[in-house]
Design a protein around this motif. Sequence first.
Motif, PDB file in Angstrom:
ATOM      1  N   LEU A 199      26.449  -9.070  60.768  1.00 12.11           N
ATOM      2  CA  LEU A 199      26.765  -7.760  61.347  1.00 12.11           C
ATOM      3  C   LEU A 199      27.300  -7.951  62.761  1.00 12.11           C
ATOM      4  CD1 LEU A 199      26.411  -4.629  60.715  1.00 12.11           C
ATOM      5  CD2 LEU A 199      24.383  -4.777  62.180  1.00 12.11           C
ATOM      6  N   TYR A 200      28.518  -7.458  63.009  1.00 10.29           N
ATOM      7  CA  TYR A 200      29.060  -7.420  64.371  1.00 10.29           C
ATOM      8  C   TYR A 200      28.545  -6.146  65.039  1.00 10.29           C
ATOM      9  CZ  TYR A 200      32.410 -10.984  62.827  1.00 10.29           C
ATOM     10  OH  TYR A 200      32.997 -12.133  62.340  1.00 10.29           O
ATOM     11  N   LEU A 201      28.164  -6.243  66.310  1.00  7.87           N
ATOM     12  CA  LEU A 201      27.525  -5.108  66.984  1.00  7.87           C
ATOM     13  C   LEU A 201      28.002  -4.981  68.422  1.00  7.87           C
ATOM     14  CD1 LEU A 201      25.303  -2.880  67.217  1.00  7.87           C
ATOM     15  CD2 LEU A 201      23.712  -4.725  67.850  1.00  7.87           C
TER      16      LEU A 201
ATOM     17  N   VAL B 109      23.518 -11.517  63.476  1.00  8.05           N
ATOM     18  CA  VAL B 109      24.222 -10.512  64.262  1.00  8.05           C
ATOM     19  C   VAL B 109      25.122 -11.233  65.264  1.00  8.05           C
ATOM     20  CG1 VAL B 109      22.339 -10.332  65.949  1.00  8.05           C
ATOM     21  CG2 VAL B 109      23.980  -8.462  65.722  1.00  8.05           C
ATOM     22  N   VAL B 110      26.333 -10.699  65.443  1.00  6.41           N
ATOM     23  CA  VAL B 110      27.302 -11.263  66.378  1.00  6.41           C
ATOM     24  C   VAL B 110      27.556 -10.233  67.467  1.00  6.41           C
ATOM     25  CG1 VAL B 110      29.648 -12.158  66.668  1.00  6.41           C
ATOM     26  CG2 VAL B 110      28.387 -12.624  64.560  1.00  6.41           C
ATOM     27  N   THR B 111      27.407 -10.648  68.729  1.00  5.88           N
ATOM     28  CA  THR B 111      27.628  -9.751  69.860  1.00  5.88           C
ATOM     29  C   THR B 111      28.459 -10.466  70.915  1.00  5.88           C
ATOM     30  OG1 THR B 111      25.656 -10.472  71.074  1.00  5.88           O
ATOM     31  CG2 THR B 111      25.379  -8.669  69.479  1.00  5.88           C
ATOM     32  N   PHE B 112      28.799  -9.726  71.956  1.00  9.33           N
ATOM     33  CA  PHE B 112      29.430 -10.311  73.139  1.00  9.33           C
ATOM     34  C   PHE B 112      28.598  -9.872  74.331  1.00  9.33           C
ATOM     35  CE2 PHE B 112      32.425 -10.901  76.576  1.00  9.33           C
ATOM     36  CZ  PHE B 112      33.063 -12.086  76.226  1.00  9.33           C
TER      37      PHE B 112
ATOM     38  N   GLY C 207      17.392 -13.319  62.258  1.00  9.12           N
ATOM     39  CA  GLY C 207      16.974 -14.593  62.820  1.00  9.12           C
ATOM     40  C   GLY C 207      18.069 -15.333  63.551  1.00  9.12           C
ATOM     41  N   VAL C 208      19.327 -15.029  63.255  1.00  8.32           N
ATOM     42  CA  VAL C 208      20.457 -15.688  63.901  1.00  8.32           C
ATOM     43  C   VAL C 208      21.193 -14.662  64.762  1.00  8.32           C
ATOM     44  CG1 VAL C 208      22.623 -16.936  63.569  1.00  8.32           C
ATOM     45  CG2 VAL C 208      20.719 -17.311  61.989  1.00  8.32           C
ATOM     46  N   HIS C 209      21.361 -14.990  66.030  1.00  9.80           N
ATOM     47  CA  HIS C 209      22.107 -14.120  66.951  1.00  9.80           C
ATOM     48  C   HIS C 209      23.131 -14.977  67.677  1.00  9.80           C
ATOM     49  CE1 HIS C 209      22.064 -11.203  70.658  1.00  9.80           C
ATOM     50  NE2 HIS C 209      23.272 -11.372  70.135  1.00  9.80           N
ATOM     51  N   ALA C 210      24.397 -14.778  67.365  1.00 16.17           N
ATOM     52  CA  ALA C 210      25.485 -15.516  68.009  1.00 16.17           C
ATOM     53  C   ALA C 210      26.096 -14.646  69.101  1.00 16.17           C
ATOM     54  CB  ALA C 210      26.548 -15.920  66.985  1.00 16.17           C
ATOM     55  N   ASP C 211      25.858 -15.027  70.359  1.00 13.08           N
ATOM     56  CA  ASP C 211      26.436 -14.326  71.498  1.00 13.08           C
ATOM     57  C   ASP C 211      27.724 -15.051  71.873  1.00 13.08           C
ATOM     58  OD1 ASP C 211      27.131 -13.231  73.943  1.00 13.08           O
ATOM     59  OD2 ASP C 211      25.047 -12.967  74.579  1.00 13.08           O
ATOM     60  N   LEU C 212      28.863 -14.431  71.586  1.00 10.69           N
ATOM     61  CA  LEU C 212      30.147 -15.110  71.760  1.00 10.69           C
ATOM     62  C   LEU C 212      30.533 -15.306  73.215  1.00 10.69           C
ATOM     63  CD1 LEU C 212      32.284 -13.504  68.900  1.00 10.69           C
ATOM     64  CD2 LEU C 212      30.808 -15.515  68.847  1.00 10.69           C
TER      65      LEU C 212
ATOM     66  N   VAL D 279      34.584  -4.657  68.625  1.00 10.01           N
ATOM     67  CA  VAL D 279      33.990  -5.348  67.480  1.00 10.01           C
ATOM     68  C   VAL D 279      35.049  -6.126  66.697  1.00 10.01           C
ATOM     69  CG1 VAL D 279      32.006  -3.819  67.237  1.00 10.01           C
ATOM     70  CG2 VAL D 279      34.116  -3.226  66.081  1.00 10.01           C
ATOM     71  N   ILE D 280      36.275  -5.615  66.644  1.00  8.83           N
ATOM     72  CA  ILE D 280      37.349  -6.343  65.964  1.00  8.83           C
ATOM     73  C   ILE D 280      37.675  -7.634  66.720  1.00  8.83           C
ATOM     74  CG2 ILE D 280      39.822  -6.292  65.445  1.00  8.83           C
ATOM     75  CD1 ILE D 280      39.515  -3.417  64.586  1.00  8.83           C
ATOM     76  N   THR D 281      37.710  -7.567  68.047  1.00  8.69           N
ATOM     77  CA  THR D 281      38.012  -8.746  68.852  1.00  8.69           C
ATOM     78  C   THR D 281      36.940  -9.813  68.692  1.00  8.69           C
ATOM     79  OG1 THR D 281      39.214  -7.388  70.456  1.00  8.69           O
ATOM     80  CG2 THR D 281      38.492  -9.559  71.193  1.00  8.69           C
ATOM     81  N   MET D 282      35.687  -9.418  68.495  1.00  8.19           N
ATOM     82  CA  MET D 282      34.625 -10.402  68.269  1.00  8.19           C
ATOM     83  C   MET D 282      34.926 -11.257  67.045  1.00  8.19           C
ATOM     84  SD  MET D 282      31.092  -8.345  68.909  1.00  8.19           S
ATOM     85  CE  MET D 282      31.023  -7.088  70.171  1.00  8.19           C
ATOM     86  N   ASP D 283      35.398 -10.639  65.984  1.00  8.28           N
ATOM     87  CA  ASP D 283      35.716 -11.399  64.778  1.00  8.28           C
ATOM     88  C   ASP D 283      36.846 -12.381  65.052  1.00  8.28           C
ATOM     89  OD1 ASP D 283      35.590 -11.821  61.778  1.00  8.28           O
ATOM     90  OD2 ASP D 283      37.660 -11.111  61.974  1.00  8.28           O
ATOM     91  N   GLU D 284      37.856 -11.975  65.809  1.00  7.91           N
ATOM     92  CA  GLU D 284      38.971 -12.876  66.109  1.00  7.91           C
ATOM     93  C   GLU D 284      38.514 -14.025  66.994  1.00  7.91           C
ATOM     94  OE1 GLU D 284      42.594 -11.127  67.300  1.00  7.91           O
ATOM     95  OE2 GLU D 284      42.599  -9.614  65.725  1.00  7.91           O
ATOM     96  N   LEU D 285      37.644 -13.753  67.951  1.00  6.35           N
ATOM     97  CA  LEU D 285      37.135 -14.820  68.796  1.00  6.35           C
ATOM     98  C   LEU D 285      36.310 -15.822  67.995  1.00  6.35           C
ATOM     99  CD1 LEU D 285      35.985 -13.098  72.125  1.00  6.35           C
ATOM    100  CD2 LEU D 285      37.872 -14.701  71.794  1.00  6.35           C
ATOM    101  N   LEU D 286      35.482 -15.305  67.079  1.00  5.86           N
ATOM    102  CA  LEU D 286      34.661 -16.192  66.261  1.00  5.86           C
ATOM    103  C   LEU D 286      35.547 -17.156  65.474  1.00  5.86           C
ATOM    104  CD1 LEU D 286      31.954 -17.064  65.047  1.00  5.86           C
ATOM    105  CD2 LEU D 286      32.209 -15.217  63.355  1.00  5.86           C
TER     106      LEU D 286
END
Length: 328
Positions: free
Chosen positions: A162-164, A219-222, A247-252, A317-324
């Motif tokens: 989930l991107y947030l 969860v993916v955040t910035f 359990g997994v939190h990826a802070d970009l 949230v769209i930019t987070m996916d591109e950065l990932l």
Amino acid sequence: MIRDAEPRSTRLLKRLGEIARRRSEGGEWNGAGAWSGAGEPAAEPTGSTLAPTRIPVGVEEILPGGELESPFGRVFLHERLRSAVERSPGRWAKPKRGQRAKVRVGPRWMWEADPDPWRWDLDPETGRPAPPMCDEPPETLAPEVLHEELERLLRVPFERVLYLDLETGGLGSSCIFLAGTMRWVGEDYVLRQYFARHYGEEAALIERLADDLATADAVVTFNGKSFDVPLLRDRAARHLIPLSLPGVHADLLHHSRAAWRGKVPNCRLTTLEAYVCQRRRSGDVPGDEVPGLYHGFVRDGGGERLIPVFHHNLLDVITMDELLRRLI
């Protein structure tokens, strides 16, 4: 603006134009379900001494969506597919390891590639001259060895990621009024924006967001580890809402700093979007103006003023996916 965006809705443009025309003409809402134009005295509501007021326009009249109801109250949901926002590159696909794209980050290259009046050697957010760049080759790759956090993220089924991104009423323990999420559903992404139309709807917003997080494994955040998640925990506790985080939190933000610090003016999201994703926004609202726009909406109405805020949150949230995708 994002690349190949869909044409703006004719119905929305007509609605906003009609609102602007009526207000500029001095028309007023007569309180009885009708609008009186300029030069026409508004009928005074029967049994009331209150002066007529301008028509309040809510986001429901502008954005497609619906109202969700729960024991904690009601909240507005704006939902759409990502393919309705920007054209997919043939077909959306899950991020995969080993398909790391080359990233050109030098301002000289950006200026030569897009020689329009918008200066690529200026900071995309402040407009001030960017600090000197270090002597790096124009093409750089993200680190060959992924951080353990990203490795764990890639092992999670992508449908459970989930991107947030949250929009709040200001610094500190302020309210959360807009929560943007994005999730993969097989061949496309579903974008959801939960919106509290007044301060009393924050609890319902957090409850819906907690339900989404409970069904995610990552969860993916910035900057979410420092801001979004601590604030969400605090506001959920205030409303006595159970909150279970994946359990997994990826802070970009942290991974972007490791990959591109010194190669870009700074690691703000809009800067990375310009230098790394190689696109710039148009019609966006600066982040520091968002709280004032929301408080003004709660006080005076006028849902049209929040259209740039929804757009800003959606692009985040769209930019987070591109950065990932560029980090793995």
